[in-house]
Design a protein around this motif. Structure first.
Motif, PDB file in Angstrom:
ATOM      1  N   ARG A   1      -4.401  10.428  -3.020  1.00 20.46           N
ATOM      2  CA  ARG A   1      -3.041  10.649  -2.555  1.00 20.46           C
ATOM      3  C   ARG A   1      -2.496   9.504  -1.694  1.00 20.46           C
ATOM      4  O   ARG A   1      -1.328   9.179  -1.749  1.00 20.46           O
ATOM      5  N   LEU A   2      -3.375   8.907  -0.896  1.00 20.91           N
ATOM      6  CA  LEU A   2      -2.884   7.824  -0.039  1.00 20.91           C
ATOM      7  C   LEU A   2      -2.896   6.487  -0.766  1.00 20.91           C
ATOM      8  O   LEU A   2      -2.713   5.436  -0.154  1.00 20.91           O
ATOM      9  N   ASN A   3      -3.168   6.560  -2.067  1.00 19.39           N
ATOM     10  CA  ASN A   3      -3.191   5.362  -2.898  1.00 19.39           C
ATOM     11  C   ASN A   3      -4.136   4.304  -2.337  1.00 19.39           C
ATOM     12  O   ASN A   3      -3.765   3.131  -2.195  1.00 19.39           O
ATOM     13  N   LEU A   4      -5.347   4.745  -2.030  1.00 21.80           N
ATOM     14  CA  LEU A   4      -6.342   3.817  -1.496  1.00 21.80           C
ATOM     15  C   LEU A   4      -7.217   3.248  -2.614  1.00 21.80           C
ATOM     16  O   LEU A   4      -8.278   2.697  -2.338  1.00 21.80           O
ATOM     17  N   LEU A   5      -6.753   3.409  -3.870  1.00 20.64           N
ATOM     18  CA  LEU A   5      -7.582   2.947  -4.990  1.00 20.64           C
ATOM     19  C   LEU A   5      -7.917   1.451  -4.917  1.00 20.64           C
ATOM     20  O   LEU A   5      -9.043   1.063  -5.187  1.00 20.64           O
ATOM     21  N   PRO A   6      -6.954   0.588  -4.516  1.00 16.86           N
ATOM     22  CA  PRO A   6      -7.340  -0.830  -4.367  1.00 16.86           C
ATOM     23  C   PRO A   6      -8.464  -1.004  -3.340  1.00 16.86           C
ATOM     24  O   PRO A   6      -9.367  -1.815  -3.528  1.00 16.86           O
ATOM     25  N   TYR A   7      -8.414  -0.213  -2.272  1.00 17.66           N
ATOM     26  CA  TYR A   7      -9.485  -0.268  -1.265  1.00 17.66           C
ATOM     27  C   TYR A   7     -10.799   0.214  -1.870  1.00 17.66           C
ATOM     28  O   TYR A   7     -11.854  -0.324  -1.610  1.00 17.66           O
ATOM     29  N   ARG A   8     -10.691   1.289  -2.680  1.00 21.81           N
ATOM     30  CA  ARG A   8     -11.885   1.841  -3.315  1.00 21.81           C
ATOM     31  C   ARG A   8     -12.537   0.793  -4.231  1.00 21.81           C
ATOM     32  O   ARG A   8     -13.743   0.622  -4.249  1.00 21.81           O
ATOM     33  N   PHE A   9     -11.703   0.044  -4.968  1.00 21.87           N
ATOM     34  CA  PHE A   9     -12.230  -1.015  -5.840  1.00 21.87           C
ATOM     35  C   PHE A   9     -12.939  -2.080  -5.003  1.00 21.87           C
ATOM     36  O   PHE A   9     -14.027  -2.536  -5.337  1.00 21.87           O
TER      37      PHE A   9
ATOM     38  N   VAL B   1     -13.460  -3.382   5.294  1.00 21.80           N
ATOM     39  CA  VAL B   1     -12.298  -2.587   5.703  1.00 21.80           C
ATOM     40  C   VAL B   1     -11.625  -3.228   6.915  1.00 21.80           C
ATOM     41  O   VAL B   1     -10.400  -3.354   6.966  1.00 21.80           O
ATOM     42  N   LEU B   2     -12.431  -3.660   7.868  1.00 20.26           N
ATOM     43  CA  LEU B   2     -11.862  -4.280   9.072  1.00 20.26           C
ATOM     44  C   LEU B   2     -11.147  -5.580   8.721  1.00 20.26           C
ATOM     45  O   LEU B   2     -10.077  -5.885   9.236  1.00 20.26           O
ATOM     46  N   LEU B   3     -11.752  -6.344   7.812  1.00 21.89           N
ATOM     47  CA  LEU B   3     -11.157  -7.607   7.388  1.00 21.89           C
ATOM     48  C   LEU B   3      -9.836  -7.367   6.639  1.00 21.89           C
ATOM     49  O   LEU B   3      -8.830  -8.053   6.882  1.00 21.89           O
ATOM     50  N   ALA B   4      -9.851  -6.374   5.762  1.00 21.16           N
ATOM     51  CA  ALA B   4      -8.620  -6.048   5.019  1.00 21.16           C
ATOM     52  C   ALA B   4      -7.527  -5.590   5.981  1.00 21.16           C
ATOM     53  O   ALA B   4      -6.354  -5.951   5.836  1.00 21.16           O
ATOM     54  N   ASP B   5      -7.933  -4.816   6.971  1.00 22.03           N
ATOM     55  CA  ASP B   5      -6.974  -4.338   7.981  1.00 22.03           C
ATOM     56  C   ASP B   5      -6.386  -5.513   8.759  1.00 22.03           C
ATOM     57  O   ASP B   5      -5.186  -5.578   9.005  1.00 22.03           O
ATOM     58  N   LEU B   6      -7.247  -6.451   9.091  1.00 22.67           N
ATOM     59  CA  LEU B   6      -6.817  -7.642   9.830  1.00 22.67           C
ATOM     60  C   LEU B   6      -5.830  -8.455   8.990  1.00 22.67           C
ATOM     61  O   LEU B   6      -4.780  -8.902   9.475  1.00 22.67           O
TER      62      LEU B   6
ATOM     63  N   THR C   1      -3.960  -7.481   6.494  1.00 22.43           N
ATOM     64  CA  THR C   1      -2.685  -6.810   6.209  1.00 22.43           C
ATOM     65  C   THR C   1      -1.854  -6.622   7.476  1.00 22.43           C
ATOM     66  O   THR C   1      -0.644  -6.829   7.452  1.00 22.43           O
ATOM     67  N   ASN C   2      -2.491  -6.216   8.564  1.00 21.96           N
ATOM     68  CA  ASN C   2      -1.709  -5.932   9.776  1.00 21.96           C
ATOM     69  C   ASN C   2      -1.414  -7.168  10.624  1.00 21.96           C
ATOM     70  O   ASN C   2      -0.299  -7.344  11.091  1.00 21.96           O
ATOM     71  N   GLN C   3      -2.419  -8.009  10.809  1.00 21.53           N
ATOM     72  CA  GLN C   3      -2.196  -9.202  11.628  1.00 21.53           C
ATOM     73  C   GLN C   3      -1.664 -10.366  10.775  1.00 21.53           C
ATOM     74  O   GLN C   3      -0.795 -11.109  11.208  1.00 21.53           O
ATOM     75  N   GLY C   4      -2.235 -10.492   9.575  1.00 18.23           N
ATOM     76  CA  GLY C   4      -1.838 -11.623   8.717  1.00 18.23           C
ATOM     77  C   GLY C   4      -0.645 -11.308   7.830  1.00 18.23           C
ATOM     78  O   GLY C   4      -0.218 -12.159   7.059  1.00 18.23           O
ATOM     79  N   HIS C   5      -0.120 -10.062   7.908  1.00 15.96           N
ATOM     80  CA  HIS C   5       1.042  -9.627   7.124  1.00 15.96           C
ATOM     81  C   HIS C   5       0.873  -9.905   5.630  1.00 15.96           C
ATOM     82  O   HIS C   5       1.813 -10.260   4.930  1.00 15.96           O
ATOM     83  N   MET C   6      -0.358  -9.755   5.158  1.00 12.85           N
ATOM     84  CA  MET C   6      -0.631  -9.969   3.735  1.00 12.85           C
ATOM     85  C   MET C   6      -0.444  -8.637   3.008  1.00 12.85           C
ATOM     86  O   MET C   6      -0.696  -7.572   3.584  1.00 12.85           O
ATOM     87  N   ASP C   7      -0.021  -8.689   1.762  1.00  8.93           N
ATOM     88  CA  ASP C   7       0.113  -7.477   0.970  1.00  8.93           C
ATOM     89  C   ASP C   7      -1.277  -6.830   0.793  1.00  8.93           C
ATOM     90  O   ASP C   7      -2.270  -7.521   0.536  1.00  8.93           O
ATOM     91  N   GLY C   8      -1.325  -5.480   0.953  1.00  9.16           N
ATOM     92  CA  GLY C   8      -2.601  -4.763   0.892  1.00  9.16           C
ATOM     93  C   GLY C   8      -3.340  -4.992  -0.417  1.00  9.16           C
ATOM     94  O   GLY C   8      -4.551  -5.233  -0.437  1.00  9.16           O
ATOM     95  N   GLY C   9      -2.594  -4.932  -1.537  1.00  9.54           N
ATOM     96  CA  GLY C   9      -3.200  -5.117  -2.857  1.00  9.54           C
ATOM     97  C   GLY C   9      -3.795  -6.507  -2.998  1.00  9.54           C
ATOM     98  O   GLY C   9      -4.905  -6.683  -3.525  1.00  9.54           O
ATOM     99  N   MET C  10      -3.068  -7.489  -2.469  1.00 11.53           N
ATOM    100  CA  MET C  10      -3.515  -8.884  -2.555  1.00 11.53           C
ATOM    101  C   MET C  10      -4.783  -9.082  -1.706  1.00 11.53           C
ATOM    102  O   MET C  10      -5.744  -9.711  -2.159  1.00 11.53           O
TER     103      MET C  10
END
Lengths: 275, 214
Positions: free
Chosen positions: A33-41, A73-78, A80-89
């Motif tokens: 539901r939260l569309n975390l599939l890219p994270y799951r991959f 997960v922490l790196l992806a969070d960093l 997307t949130n700090q580096g303003h990168m698209d989550g999928g990318m």
């Protein structure tokens, strides 16, 4: 076949599989539901990297997978949130890096083909007593958290903006759910392998979402379907000598197919009656 | 609670969508902002809710600047009903949707239940509680969304195109319901492209055109 249960690794495997199959679908529902599939991959490939790292450095595989997935997960969070990168990318980049790292480690460190295959398909009967205890504690934590934060999670699942405006700290909940997903993937990899862990996580939640009408019924049905998949997969594995990951994935596919067909029957009947 | 904007400027990317926009919604008042599609109505609501960054100017809720730590504690006092309700196929019951309104507050289970049922009763939707939210009609979904806002303890309701997808009877019912809530002291701010919606009520009306209020 039942006498196989007298072997501690088989009994331990069954215990871990049942616990995991009843609780991991809860995390699966969040992922869908939260569309975390890219994270799951990304995490799936992180599990491969963690597994390869464990084998190359002679570390317990579960521990190395947990560490790698949490870091991802922490790196992806960093990013997307700090580096303003698209989550999928961000997750795509980390996924490719993980896969590259895993294959480089596996070939460079001379990891055997059998061990590499175990990472992909899982090796339930090789779960150690420590790993089984860790899995039990994690599953308990997962259930307790899902109960404690049920409302906030439901709000987030319903709509992130509504959750925020109703006073929910949606960013904190989202981050916690990502960390739980990372751990779920790590444990699921140990049970079913990196490629088949969806059978434990996503398939029960998907099958349940076809007929559930509320979040509560979704969680209940997901857990029940997960248990059915786990038990039937285990029996099939013992009966046919297939790896448990493979038999669980096969029974999962059958259960998902049946759920979809059953959900369509009342609709088709009412359509027929209308005609 | 009073909601005010002062020389508000909001950008979408590099394009300014709201330009130097000032208005006030005193406690218990109702305001309808009309405007064509794409003129920035939803952007305005999202900014008021703290969901979009403000480029210039400020928004205040009872003198607290939106986004400030003090505002974070009372942000649930302003709730919104998004356009056509939230629609996805994931299963969630009407009762669960209304309960979500209380998610940001620590409440005893009994108190939470009382709040939720009272909200459902206020919008005459008690009978819908066990139904799947996504299988409700447009009008029923609107009522459940309003109940969610009431359960949230909101004193200001922001409604985004509340008439969309509703038949004449449902519009009439929604209109009466909002009037009732307004009489109970709830402030209302609706944005719509619909020229007829709420036209027979004594709502203050403004027009949003090219990012400015006329």
């Amino acid at each position: 076949m039942l006498n196989l249960l007298s072997y501690p690794p088989v009994l331990r495997g069954l215990f871990v599989l049942l616990t995991a199959s009843a609780t991991f679908p809860i995390a699966g529902a969040w992922v869908i539901r939260l569309n975390l599939l890219p994270y799951r991959f990304m995490l799936m490939h992180g599990a491969l990297l963690g597994g390869a790292l464990g084998l190359a450095l002679n570390l317990p595989p579960l521990l190395s997978v947990i560490v790698v997935n949490l870091l991802l997960v922490l790196l992806a969070d960093l990013l997307t949130n700090q580096g303003h990168m698209d989550g999928g990318m961000a997750t795509m980049a980390l996924m490719i890096a993980s896969l590259g790292g895993a294959s480089a480690l596996a070939s460079g460190a001379g990891v055997s083909a059998q061990e590499t295959t175990n990472l992909l398909w899982g090796d339930l009967f090789a779960v150690s007593p420590t790993e089984a205890t860790m899995a039990l504690i994690f599953c308990l934590g997962l259930v307790l958290y899902s109960q404690k934060a049920d409302l906030q999670i439901s709000a987030l699942i319903f709509d992130q903006d509504v959750a925020y405006t109703s006073g929910v700290n949606s960013q904190r909940i989202h981050r916690t759910l990502l960390l739980i997903t990372a751990l779920t993937v790590a444990f699921a990899m140990r049970v079913a392998g990196a490629l088949l862990l969806d059978a434990l996580m996503l398939v029960p939640a998907l099958a349940a979402s076809v007929s559930a009408h509320s979040m509560k019924s979704l969680y209940r049905k997901s857990s029940l379907i997960g248990l059915i998949i786990g038990v039937s997969g285990f029996i099939l594995a013992l009966a046919t000598n297939l790896p448990v990951g493979a038999s669980t994935a096969l029974t999962g596919a059958v259960v998902l197919g049946i759920s979809i067909i059953m959900a369509r029957i009342p609709r088709a009947r009412s359509h027929h009656e209308e005609l | 609670m009073e909601l005010t904007t002062h020389h508000l400027v909001v950008h979408q990317g590099k394009t300014p969508v709201l330009k130097n926009l000032s208005f006030s919604l005193p406690a218990g008042h109702s305001l309808v902002i009309r405007g064509t599609n794409g003129c920035g109505k939803t952007t305005l609501l999202r900014s008021l809710l703290g969901l979009l960054p403000v480029s210039h100017g400020e928004i205040r809720l009872n003198h607290m600047i939106i986004g400030s730590p003090e505002w974070l504690k009372i942000r649930h006092k302003m709730a919104w009903v998004p356009q056509e309700g939230i629609l996805h196929r994931f299963p969630i019951s009407a009762l669960e949707v209304v309960t979500i309104g209380t998610a940001g507050r620590k409440l005893r289970a009994k108190h939470r239940k009382d709040i939720v049922f009272s909200a459902l009763e206020s919008v005459e939707a008690l009978h819908l509680q066990q139904r799947c939210y996504h299988r409700l009609s447009g009008g029923e979904r609107q009522r459940i969304s309003l109940a969610r806002c009431l359960a949230q303890g909101a004193e200001i309701l922001l409604l985004d195109e509340p008439g969309t997808g509703l038949d004449q009877e449902s519009r009439h019912r929604l209109s009466n319901l909002l009037l009732q809530l307004n009489k109970q002291g709830v402030s209302l701010l609706a944005v719509t492209h619909d020229q007829e919606l709420f036209s027979n009520q004594s709502w203050e009306t403004r027009v949003l055109k090219e990012g400015q209020l006329c």
